[in-house]
Every structure is written in C-alpha cells, then in structure tokens.
Design a protein around this motif. Structure first.
Motif, PDB file in Angstrom:
ATOM      1  N   GLY A 453       0.735  -1.144   0.160  1.00  0.00           N
ATOM      2  CA  GLY A 453       0.150  -0.042   0.038  1.00  0.00           C
ATOM      3  C   GLY A 453       0.894   1.243  -0.091  1.00  0.00           C
ATOM      4  N   GLY A 454       2.243   1.039   0.182  1.00  0.00           N
ATOM      5  CA  GLY A 454       2.977   2.300   0.119  1.00  0.00           C
ATOM      6  C   GLY A 454       3.069   3.091  -1.137  1.00  0.00           C
ATOM      7  N   LEU A 464      -1.915   7.172 -11.166  1.00  0.00           N
ATOM      8  CA  LEU A 464      -2.230   5.866 -12.004  1.00  0.00           C
ATOM      9  C   LEU A 464      -3.481   5.170 -11.550  1.00  0.00           C
ATOM     10  N   SER A 465      -3.729   5.334 -10.015  1.00  0.00           N
ATOM     11  CA  SER A 465      -5.214   4.775  -9.616  1.00  0.00           C
ATOM     12  C   SER A 465      -6.362   5.544 -10.216  1.00  0.00           C
ATOM     13  N   ALA A 466      -6.126   6.825 -10.441  1.00  0.00           N
ATOM     14  CA  ALA A 466      -7.184   7.848 -10.973  1.00  0.00           C
ATOM     15  C   ALA A 466      -7.353   7.623 -12.452  1.00  0.00           C
ATOM     16  N   ASN A 467      -6.380   7.267 -13.124  1.00  0.00           N
ATOM     17  CA  ASN A 467      -6.037   7.446 -14.826  1.00  0.00           C
ATOM     18  C   ASN A 467      -5.959   6.183 -15.402  1.00  0.00           C
ATOM     19  N   SER A 468      -5.799   5.101 -14.628  1.00  0.00           N
ATOM     20  CA  SER A 468      -5.473   3.678 -15.335  1.00  0.00           C
ATOM     21  C   SER A 468      -6.376   2.498 -14.657  1.00  0.00           C
ATOM     22  N   SER A 469      -6.145   1.396 -15.205  1.00  0.00           N
ATOM     23  CA  SER A 469      -7.019   0.506 -14.537  1.00  0.00           C
ATOM     24  C   SER A 469      -6.343  -0.297 -13.671  1.00  0.00           C
ATOM     25  N   TYR A 470      -4.957   0.184 -13.195  1.00  0.00           N
ATOM     26  CA  TYR A 470      -4.342  -0.695 -12.097  1.00  0.00           C
ATOM     27  C   TYR A 470      -5.376  -0.797 -10.912  1.00  0.00           C
ATOM     28  N   GLU A 471      -5.243  -1.909 -10.558  1.00  0.00           N
ATOM     29  CA  GLU A 471      -5.815  -2.126  -9.277  1.00  0.00           C
ATOM     30  C   GLU A 471      -4.519  -2.326  -7.907  1.00  0.00           C
ATOM     31  N   ASP A 472      -5.211  -2.452  -6.886  1.00  0.00           N
ATOM     32  CA  ASP A 472      -4.200  -2.360  -5.718  1.00  0.00           C
ATOM     33  C   ASP A 472      -3.097  -3.300  -5.680  1.00  0.00           C
ATOM     34  N   THR A 473      -3.433  -4.509  -6.168  1.00  0.00           N
ATOM     35  CA  THR A 473      -2.434  -5.462  -6.282  1.00  0.00           C
ATOM     36  C   THR A 473      -1.267  -5.086  -7.238  1.00  0.00           C
ATOM     37  N   ALA A 474      -1.792  -4.802  -8.492  1.00  0.00           N
ATOM     38  CA  ALA A 474      -0.773  -4.385  -9.300  1.00  0.00           C
ATOM     39  C   ALA A 474      -0.106  -3.000  -9.091  1.00  0.00           C
ATOM     40  N   LEU A 475      -0.544  -2.255  -8.331  1.00  0.00           N
ATOM     41  CA  LEU A 475       0.057  -0.972  -7.821  1.00  0.00           C
ATOM     42  C   LEU A 475       1.040  -1.475  -6.914  1.00  0.00           C
ATOM     43  N   ASP A 476       0.773  -2.415  -5.916  1.00  0.00           N
ATOM     44  CA  ASP A 476       1.897  -2.873  -5.052  1.00  0.00           C
ATOM     45  C   ASP A 476       2.928  -3.509  -5.756  1.00  0.00           C
ATOM     46  N   LEU A 478       4.042  -2.746  -8.756  1.00  0.00           N
ATOM     47  CA  LEU A 478       4.730  -1.770  -9.616  1.00  0.00           C
ATOM     48  C   LEU A 478       5.670  -0.888  -8.220  1.00  0.00           C
ATOM     49  N   GLY A 479       5.019  -0.862  -7.039  1.00  0.00           N
ATOM     50  CA  GLY A 479       5.817  -0.181  -6.157  1.00  0.00           C
ATOM     51  C   GLY A 479       7.068  -0.798  -5.727  1.00  0.00           C
ATOM     52  N   LEU A 480       6.912  -2.368  -5.777  1.00  0.00           N
ATOM     53  CA  LEU A 480       8.051  -3.150  -5.603  1.00  0.00           C
ATOM     54  C   LEU A 480       9.158  -2.934  -6.501  1.00  0.00           C
ATOM     55  N   VAL A 481       8.873  -2.888  -7.843  1.00  0.00           N
ATOM     56  CA  VAL A 481       9.661  -2.650  -8.905  1.00  0.00           C
ATOM     57  C   VAL A 481      10.334  -1.236  -8.747  1.00  0.00           C
ATOM     58  N   VAL A 482       9.502  -0.393  -8.282  1.00  0.00           N
ATOM     59  CA  VAL A 482      10.087   1.137  -8.198  1.00  0.00           C
ATOM     60  C   VAL A 482      11.158   1.231  -7.149  1.00  0.00           C
ATOM     61  N   SER A 483      10.691   0.368  -6.058  1.00  0.00           N
ATOM     62  CA  SER A 483      11.603   0.182  -4.686  1.00  0.00           C
ATOM     63  C   SER A 483      12.982  -0.235  -5.323  1.00  0.00           C
ATOM     64  N   ILE A 484      12.826  -1.390  -5.895  1.00  0.00           N
ATOM     65  CA  ILE A 484      14.045  -1.997  -6.245  1.00  0.00           C
ATOM     66  C   ILE A 484      15.065  -0.936  -7.335  1.00  0.00           C
ATOM     67  N   ALA A 485      14.194  -0.304  -8.315  1.00  0.00           N
ATOM     68  CA  ALA A 485      14.920   0.610  -9.206  1.00  0.00           C
ATOM     69  C   ALA A 485      15.474   1.889  -8.306  1.00  0.00           C
ATOM     70  N   ILE A 486      14.913   2.265  -7.414  1.00  0.00           N
ATOM     71  CA  ILE A 486      15.440   3.245  -6.607  1.00  0.00           C
ATOM     72  C   ILE A 486      16.656   3.018  -5.597  1.00  0.00           C
TER      73      ILE A 486
END
Length: 640
Positions: A453-454, A464-476, A478-486
C-alpha cells in the motif's frame, strides 16, 4: 554412352590433378602461420617496450596517486593485449595437434622407417609448435611481470596514503608573522590574475562570454522550471498538509536534496563547458573556476540536505523531531562547515597553481580543521529537543559523544602537527556524512514505497489509480519494482562518490566495473554481471516472441482454419512449452554458462525426481498426455 563415360573419367582425372597436394597445402598454411608468429612476436616486443617505460616511471620520486592509477590502467591494457596475442594461436595449435594425432607416433626403434614426406611434415609441425609455444610463453611472462608491477603500484599507493596522513609538520613557521605576509601576497597575486583575465575577456571575448552565459542560464531555466512542473509535488513540502505521512516526508527530503543538486551541478558543468567551448577560459582561471564551482555545489548540497531533513519553516515535515530554533542552528552550522572546507579546497588549488610556500598551506589547513572541530563540538553540545515540561534535552549519548569526539580529535591532530590527518577527518565528516545521510534517506524512501500500500499513497500512485485500470495488487507490484529501481540507482550513484571521497581514483572504479562486467572468478566458476543481464534480456525477448507467436498462431492461423477448440488449446500450450524451453536454453548460452554441464544438472534432477518429485513430474507428464491424446477437451462437461 562409352564416349560419355570416357569424358567423365577424363574430367575426374583433371580435377584430381588440379587439387593441391597435402604437402602444398601444409606449405601454404605454414607460410600463414609464419606471418602470424612474426606479427605477434613484434606485437609482444612493442608491449614489452611499453612496459619497460612504465616501470621506469614507477621509480620517479614525484609520482602522485592519480599518476600511479594511470600507470596501472595502462599496464592492465598491455596485459589484455598480451593475452590476446597468446589467444591468436589457439586455432593454429588445435590444427597442429590434430594433424600430429593423424600422423601418429613415429616408428619405434627397429620398426621400418616411415615415408620421408610424413617424417618431414611431423618435423615441420613440431618446429612450428615450438615457435608458437615460445611466443605464448613470452606473452605469459609479460603478463606475470605486469601482475607484479600492479602489486607494486598497490604497495606504493598504500605507502603514499599513509605518509600523507601520518606526516607531522612544525606549526611554528606556519603560525609566524611571515605566514600573514605570504597570505597577503597570495591574495594580491590572485586578484591581479583574475582582474587581468576579466579585462581581457570583456575586451576581446565579450560576445563569446555572453553567449556562453546565456546558454548556461537557458539550460538552468529549463531544468528548474521543467523540474518544478514535473516533480513539484515530489520535492516540495506542502504547507497545507498538517500531518504528512512518513513516506511523504522521506520522499520530499530525498528528492528535494537530489534533484536540485543535480540541476545545479548540470548548470555549473554546462557553464564550464560553454566557456571552454568558446575559448573564454585560460589555464589557471579554468582551474580556479572549476574549484570554485565545486565548492558551490558541495555547500549547496549540504544546505539542501539539512534543510530537507530539519525543515526549519515547516515543523510537520521534519524527519528529526527537533525544535525550530535548534533546527535553524544545525542548518547554519552544517552549512558553515561545508563552506569552510570548500573555501580551504579552493585556496589549496590557488596555492598549488601559484606556487605558494609550504608554511602558507599548513597555516590554511590548520585554521580550517580547527574551525571544523569547533563546529562539531558545538553541534554535539547543542540541546535540540524540548520536553513537555519546557526543559531542553541533548542528543542521544552515542551521537553526542561521536560528534564531540570527532571535533576534539580533529583539533588535537591539528595542534600536534598532523595536518593531513585532521584535514582528512574533516572532509570525510562533511562530504561522506552528507552522502551517507542522503543515501540512507533514499533507502528508507525505497523501503517505504515497497511496503504494501505504500506506492498507492504517493502522488504517482494516486495518479495511476485515477487515470488507469491498475488495481491495488498491481500498484503494490509496481511499487516493489520502483523500490528496487531506487535502491539500484542509489548504489550506482552514491557508492562511486563515497569511494572517490576515501582516496580512490576514477581509474580504480573503472577497473572494478570492468572486472564486474566481464567476470568475477570464484573458485572454478566465473560470474559475469554483463553476461547474466544479457541472458535475462535474451530470455525475455524469447519469452515475448513465444507469446506473440502463440497469439498469432491461434488467432490468425488456426481460427481461420476452423480448427477444433481442443486442438487449438493443445497446440498453443505445446508451442508455449517449446518456446519457453528454447528461450531458456538460448538465454543460458548467452549468459556464458557452459551447456556441457547440463548432463550433470539432468542427473541431479533425475535423482531429485526419484526421491521427492514423483508426483509433480507425474502430473506434468499426465497433462502432456492429455494435451496430445485429448480423451477430453475444452468444451466437454465433467460431472463428479
């Protein structure tokens, strides 16, 4: 018919007669090998001569650390060239060994002698092999010699570093009235040099100077305005938010330090680039300007970091819950420490360029280290926390003792004459401390984004949540990928900076990066990061090509052919299994993994199947049989 047969026989005889004899072929190959031996021998002689010249440079008494690193890089290039010279004979040696094996061993004593042509060919091959082995041995000896010189360079660099830190200077000459007179002469010379250059630039280079300045300002405006429009919500604290989340505070602190510092660094670098491009700078002024801009960048970074972490204007956005007054003092003290060390660095460049006496260099470093030590002590004794009863509380004991201890040790080292040690500690406290704190905030931000949920709580996640069809699971995910990239970005950016601050040269980092990319040997296994990444990319390409081919085969070929749904499903799955398996094999090969070891893996897998994977393999094989025989298929109803 007879004439046709005779003509074919005649053509065959002419063709056989036209083919070169084995001796002629061997002679032609031998001539090519002789030329190869001559070329590689000349190449190794040239490499040996270069090595001799570099070894003489090592004996020079005035070698500095950067010069030693440059010599080491040249030696490593020579070693790789010598290795390539030795590898150039691999194909020819394989041919010679194969031909000798075909000829067989020479006849033993008492046996009939072999034909002269065979004996001559064996002797020629043996002589050629000896010449090649001699060239390869010289290349190996040169490589061993270079390895010894590289070890010698490492020893010299270690001795040079220790001598800088442990050398003791007499402070009596440095603190004498003569030092003040030398400082006055130094500033007078600096003023005259800058004034003369400025007069020349304004008189003869005014248009070029104006164009360079405008282009640098335009780039700065693009970075600042565009950065604020694109990332304004990321690195600017919102005063209207009364209780920002921990992730928001971390993100604002990290990005408000990193992005403006990068933008300012790009502006300063472009300024120097355009000034050099238009020939506005001369040698000494260019070095002075580079040093001054480096000071500005470091002081700005320290100021941004302390303001971002302490946020004197917005208490709700502070990472450290200190009071407003102490927060302002901490920002001032940290910025002052960076300015003092930066000004000392600028003066060191001026002293070196203008040939200042050693006493002036010692006096300058002594004053700077003492000021830094006093600032560290003031920061340690500061009481930044205010209790509910109104009393002020100091830092935690461990942090307070570290700050005071570093300050006292720096002042003591300077008073005892160990100026190099005191200056090194002062620089590491400011520069390395700033780098580590920024990186730590970045790691904390990455960890917070990667939590469940971060990422959805960030501005990007909400968009992304407001302008795409990403659900909470997909956002989580994607957040994991962003965390690894950072995390990867922080390591790639800040680790080289820390290494440079601790005395390593860019050549050291270049060498380590080359070894890491080309392969690190652990025992008998060589791990190549570049090879592993190549294998992953190749597998990903093969995987997506397989999925595309499955969709095209199912939707464009079998659908138009009115193929039964069950057959289509079976073919699609079979193609998917085959494509993924092929992509895996190609990816493993591209990663540099020897496929000859697959029988060992298959044997280990068979042993595992025999002991504990019977059910898994049985179910998988049963599924393949169902796909092939199709006793029931898609569309059938099964009633239990």
């Amino acid at each position: 018919m007879i004439f046709r047969l005779l003509r074919l026989i005649l053509i065959a005889i002419v063709a056989v007669a036209a083919q070169p004899s084995p001796g002629a072929m061997a002679q032609a190959i031998g001539q090519g090998s002789t030329q190869l031996i001559a070329d590689q021998t000349k190449a190794i002689q040239d490499l040996t001569a270069k090595t001799d010249g570099l070894e003489k440079k090592l004996s020079a008494p005035d070698q500095d650390d950067a010069g030693l690193v440059d010599i080491r890089l040249q030696l490593e290039d020579i070693s790789r060239a010598a290795l390539n010279s030795a590898l150039a004979f691999r194909s020819r040696l394989n041919d010679i060994n194969a031909r000798i094996a075909v000829l067989g061993p020479p006849p033993a004593q008492g046996q009939p002698p072999e034909p002269a042509i065979v004996a001559n060919e064996r002797a020629a091959l043996t002589a050629e092999k000896a010449e090649i082995n001699a060239v390869v041995a010289s290349a190996q000896n040169l490589s061993i010699r270079i390895s010894g010189l590289v070890d010698r360079i490492a020893t010299l660099r270690s001795q040079l570093f220790r001598s800088v830190l442990t050398k003791r200077y007499e402070l009596s000459d440095a603190l004498s009235p003569q030092a003040f007179s030398d400082a006055h002469d130094q500033f007078t010379g600096l003023y005259k040099a800058v004034a003369s250059w400025l007069t020349f630039a304004l008189k003869f280079k005014f248009q070029a100077m104006l164009a360079a300045t405008l282009m640098a300002l335009a780039l700065a405006a693009v970075l600042l305005i565009g950065g604020r429009r694109l990332f304004g919500r990321i690195f600017e604290a919102d005063p209207s938010v009364e209780e920002p989340s921990y992730l928001s505070r971390l993100s604002v602190a990290f990005w408000s330090t990193l992005l403006p510092t990068v933008a300012l660094g790009a502006f300063l670098a472009s300024t120097v680039f355009f000034f050099n491009y238009y020939n506005v700078l001369r040698g000494d002024i260019g070095e002075f300007l580079n040093a001054l801009l480096s000071v500005v960048a470091v002081a700005f970074c320290v100021n941004r970091l302390t303001n971002a972490a302490l946020e004197p204007r917005l208490p709700n956005w502070r990472l450290i819950p200190v009071a407003t007054g102490p927060a302002r003092w901490l920002v001032r003290l940290a910025t002052a420490m960076a300015v003092v060390l930066g000004f000392n660095y600028f003066l060191s460049v001026v002293n070196e360029k203008m040939g200042s006496p050693l006493s002036l260099t010692i006096a300058r470093s002594f004053v700077a280290t003492v000021i830094v030590g006093v600032i560290l002590i003031l920061m340690g004794v500061l009481k930044p926390f205010r209790a509910k009863d109104g009393s002020w509380r100091p830092w935690p004991a461990w942090l307070r003792f570290i700050a005071i201890g570093l300050g006292v040790s720096t002042i003591a080292a300077a008073l005892l004459g160990y100026i190099g040690l005191a200056l090194f500690v002062s620089i590491q406290v400011v520069v390395t401390g700033t780098t580590l704190i920024t990186a730590y905030i970045g790691f904390l931000s990455a960890r917070a984004i990667g939590e469940e949920g971060g990422f959805a709580d960030t501005s990007v996640g909400r968009w992304l949540s407001a302008n795409s069809s990403y659900e909470d699971t997909a956002l989580d995910q994607l957040g994991l990928v962003v965390s690894i990239a950072i995390n990867l970005m922080i390591v790639l950016v800040f680790l080289p900076l820390i290494l440079l601050m601790w005395g390593f040269q860019p050549g050291d980092i270049e060498t380590w990066a080359f070894k890491l990319a080309t392969g690190v040997t652990i025992g008998s296994v060589t791990i190549s990061v570049l090879g592993i990444l190549t294998g992953i990319v190749v597998f990903a390409i093969g995987y997506f090509l397989t999925r595309w081919f499955q969709g095209w085969l199912d939707g464009s070929v079998m659908a138009r052919g009115k193929v039964d749904t069950g057959v289509r499903n079976s073919i699609r799955l079979a193609v998917g299994y085959a494509g993924v398996a092929l992509a895996a094999l190609v990816g493993i090969s591209a990663a540099g993994i020897d496929l000859s070891n697959l029988p060992l893996v298959a044997g280990a897998l068979s042993l595992g199947i025999g002991f504990g994977l019977q059910n898994v393999v049985s179910n998988f094989v049963s599924g393949l049989i169902l796909l092939a025989e199709r006793p029931f298929k898609v569309g059938d109803w099964i009633v239990a």
